[in-house]
Design a protein around this motif. Sequence first.
Motif, short mmCIF file in Angstrom:
data_model
loop_
_atom_site.label_atom_id
_atom_site.label_comp_id
_atom_site.label_asym_id
_atom_site.label_seq_id
_atom_site.Cartn_x
_atom_site.Cartn_y
_atom_site.Cartn_z
N TYR A 1 0.86 -1.20 0.00
CA TYR A 1 0.00 0.00 0.00
C TYR A 1 0.89 1.24 0.00
O TYR A 1 0.66 2.18 -0.75
N ALA A 2 1.86 1.23 0.90
CA ALA A 2 2.74 2.39 1.03
C ALA A 2 3.46 2.65 -0.29
O ALA A 2 3.58 3.80 -0.74
N TRP A 3 3.91 1.57 -0.91
CA TRP A 3 4.60 1.71 -2.21
C TRP A 3 3.67 2.36 -3.22
O TRP A 3 4.06 3.31 -3.91
N ALA A 4 2.43 1.86 -3.30
CA ALA A 4 1.51 2.37 -4.31
C ALA A 4 1.19 3.84 -4.05
O ALA A 4 1.10 4.64 -4.99
N ALA B 1 -7.84 5.96 1.12
CA ALA B 1 -7.24 4.63 1.01
C ALA B 1 -6.68 4.20 2.35
O ALA B 1 -6.86 3.05 2.78
N ILE B 2 -6.00 5.13 3.02
CA ILE B 2 -5.38 4.76 4.30
C ILE B 2 -6.45 4.41 5.33
O ILE B 2 -6.33 3.44 6.07
N GLU B 3 -7.53 5.20 5.33
CA GLU B 3 -8.59 4.92 6.30
C GLU B 3 -9.25 3.57 6.02
O GLU B 3 -9.59 2.83 6.94
N ALA B 4 -9.41 3.27 4.74
CA ALA B 4 -10.07 2.00 4.40
C ALA B 4 -9.25 0.79 4.80
O ALA B 4 -9.80 -0.29 5.01
N THR B 5 -7.93 0.96 4.92
CA THR B 5 -7.11 -0.21 5.26
C THR B 5 -7.00 -0.43 6.75
O THR B 5 -6.45 -1.43 7.18
N SER C 1 -9.90 -3.77 7.25
CA SER C 1 -11.30 -3.87 6.84
C SER C 1 -11.46 -3.92 5.33
O SER C 1 -12.56 -4.05 4.82
N ASN C 2 -10.35 -3.80 4.61
CA ASN C 2 -10.45 -3.94 3.15
C ASN C 2 -10.04 -5.33 2.70
O ASN C 2 -9.90 -5.58 1.51
N THR C 3 -9.83 -6.22 3.65
CA THR C 3 -9.50 -7.59 3.26
C THR C 3 -10.61 -8.52 3.73
O THR C 3 -11.39 -8.19 4.62
N ILE C 4 -10.66 -9.67 3.11
CA ILE C 4 -11.71 -10.62 3.47
C ILE C 4 -11.10 -12.01 3.41
O ILE C 4 -10.29 -12.31 2.53
N SER C 5 -11.43 -12.82 4.37
CA SER C 5 -10.86 -14.17 4.37
C SER C 5 -11.83 -15.09 3.63
O SER C 5 -12.98 -14.76 3.36
N LYS D 1 -1.37 -3.56 -4.26
CA LYS D 1 -1.12 -2.38 -5.09
C LYS D 1 -2.31 -2.10 -5.99
O LYS D 1 -2.71 -0.94 -6.17
N THR D 2 -2.87 -3.15 -6.57
CA THR D 2 -4.03 -2.97 -7.44
C THR D 2 -5.21 -2.40 -6.64
O THR D 2 -5.95 -1.55 -7.13
N TRP D 3 -5.33 -2.87 -5.41
CA TRP D 3 -6.41 -2.36 -4.57
C TRP D 3 -6.28 -0.85 -4.41
O TRP D 3 -7.27 -0.13 -4.49
N VAL D 4 -5.05 -0.36 -4.18
CA VAL D 4 -4.86 1.09 -4.01
C VAL D 4 -5.29 1.82 -5.27
O VAL D 4 -5.98 2.84 -5.22
N ILE D 5 -4.90 1.30 -6.43
CA ILE D 5 -5.27 1.96 -7.69
C ILE D 5 -6.79 2.03 -7.82
O ILE D 5 -7.36 3.09 -8.10
N LEU D 6 -7.46 0.90 -7.59
CA LEU D 6 -8.92 0.89 -7.76
C LEU D 6 -9.59 1.79 -6.73
O LEU D 6 -10.53 2.52 -7.06
#
Lengths: 203, 158, 200
Positions: free
Chosen positions: A118-121, B38-42, B46-50, B116-121
Motif C-alpha cells: 500500500y505504502a509503495w503504491a 485509502a489509508i482509512e479504508a485499510t 477492513s479492506n480484506t476478506i478471508s 497495489k491494485t487495490w490502491v489503484i482501484l
Amino acid sequence: MNARIKYSVLLIGVGIILAFLPFNASLSFRLKPSELLAKLVADESYFSVDQVARFLNNEDSTGQLIDVRSTGQFKECNIPGSINIPFSDFTNPLWEGYLNQKEMKNIYYGNDGQTASYAWAIATGLGYGNNFVMKGGLNEWFKTVMLSQFSGEKITPLENARFENRLNARKVFTQVNSLPDSLKTKYFNAKRLIESKLDGGCE
Amino acid sequence: MNQIKSLTIVVLILVALLILVIVRSSDKNLFKKEVRTAIEATQNNSNTISLDQLKKQTRSWIVVNLGSEDLPDFLHSENSIHLPVENILDQTNRKILGEAKGDLILYSNDEAMAAKTWVILNQLGFENVFILNTGSNPEVLKYKFQPDTTARLEQDSM
Amino acid sequence: MGPLSILSELPEWLNLLIAFFIGIGFGFSLEQAGFSSSRKLAGMFYGYDTTVLKVFFTAAIVALAGSQLLSYFGLLNLKLVFVNPYYMNSAIIGGIIMGAGFVMGGYCPGTGISALSIGKIDALIFLIGGMVGAFLFAETYPYVQTLAMENYKGAMRIDEWMGVSAGVFTFLLIVAAVALFWVAELAEKRYSRPEITNDL
C-alpha cells in the motif's frame, strides 16, 4: 467601463468557480492511472531480504529502510537503521522530507507484504521516486535471515557468502533490538535528522 | 447594455475557464480521490476478506483474478472473472468492473500485486473492493523476537 | 507533473538565473508603481493613498486563485509550497514593530531596496537601520527566544482552521478584498491630500 469593476467581476467569478471545485489541500495522486499501473506491472520495485541484509552489513546509505508498522510494533523489534513511519500516519507532512527525496532508495517493509505494498503504491502514485518493497516483509526476514540454517554436505562459495551475510545481519539485528529501551530511543533519535526544507521569505 | 458589452471579455474568460474545469472534472482517466480515503479504508484490515468470511457473505460478490494463472480449486469458478492486472484499466475491463454487481474480491497469488491494485482501484473511486486473504491474517508477525540479554552494543557503533 | 512542478529539478544555476529575472521584474514593477516613494507608502497609514493595499492584496488574491487553478489542472504541486509556521507571539509583536517601522520609515524592505536603486538617501539609511536591527536581534536572540517561540501553532492554514475548503476560502477572501478596495477608495476621497498625491 471602469477597469476596476472588470477586474473585480473577473476575480469574483474565478472565486465562485473555485468555491465549487472539489479541490482541497489534502493529497491526491499525481500520476495518471496508466502510469502507476505500468510501474506496478514492471516488477522492478523489490528488494529481497538478503539484499536488505547486505545493506545493513555494509552500512549502505543509498537505501533507507522504512518500517510502516505501528510504533509499538516498531519498538518491539525492527531492522536496525530503519525509520518508523506508521502507515496510518503516512500522509503526515512531517514525513514528506523522508518520503519525497531522490538521493536514497526508500525500502518499505511491514510484517508481511501487504501494508508495505500500500505504502509503495501511495508513494509512487504521489509522484515520489525510488520506492521499493522488501519482499515478504519481516516474516520473510525472520524466516530467511534470522532462522535459516545451512543444511547439506558441501557448501559452495556462493552459498557460504550468502549465509555469512545473513549471520552478520542476524547479529546486528539481535544486538540492537536487545538494547534496553532507553538506549534504543537514543539510537533512533540519533538517526532521526529532520532536514529543514525550504525557507519562507517576505516581500 | 453598454456596461454588459464591456464585460464581454470578462464573461468569455470565465466561460472558457468553466468549460476547462468541467472537462477536467469529467475526465475518467485521472485519480480524484484523496489518499487519506485509502489509508482509512485499510485500517483494521477492513479492506480484506478471508475465505471463510467470503463463504458466509450474503451480499453478492465476484472474484477478480488478477494473476495469469487460473483460480485455485477452492474458489468458485462460476463467480469469477479473469482480468490480468496489466489490462485492468483497459476501457472494456474498467466497464466490467464498474458494472459488476456486488463486492469485487481481488485475488492474486502475489499478495503485493493485489494490494497495489487495490490502491489503484480505491483511488479511482471504486467502492466495495476487497482483497482476498487465502491464508491467515497476512499482516501479523508470525515470529517473536528473542532478545539476547547479554548483548551490548559496542560504544563505537552507536 | 506539469511544467510548474519541475523547478526543483533544474540545475541550481538555472534556478538562480530564473530567480534573478523574477527579481528584476519585481523591482521594476515596484519602482514603476511608485513604491519607491516613502510618501506613497505612508499614505496607506494616513488614508490619502491606498495603492499599497490595493496592489499587494490584489497580488495575493491573484496568486491564490491562480495557484489553486493551476493545482486543479495538475500543473502545480501545492504540497511543495512552503507554509510559514505560525508563532503567535512573534507574529503579533513582530507585526507591530514592522508596522511601526513601515509608517515611520516609509518603506518595507522590498520597496526600500527599490528606492535605494534610484538613489534615495533616506532609503539607504532605512536599510542600514534594518541591517543593524537584524544584527541586534540575532545577537540578543537567546534573551527573547522563549518569548519568540511561545504559542507555536505549526504550519497553520486559515481554511483548515475555519473548516471550509480552500476554494471557498479563496472566494471569501476575494469578496473581502473587493469590499476593502471599495472602502479604501472612499477613504482616499475623504482624506485626500492633493498637495502630496499630485507629486506622486
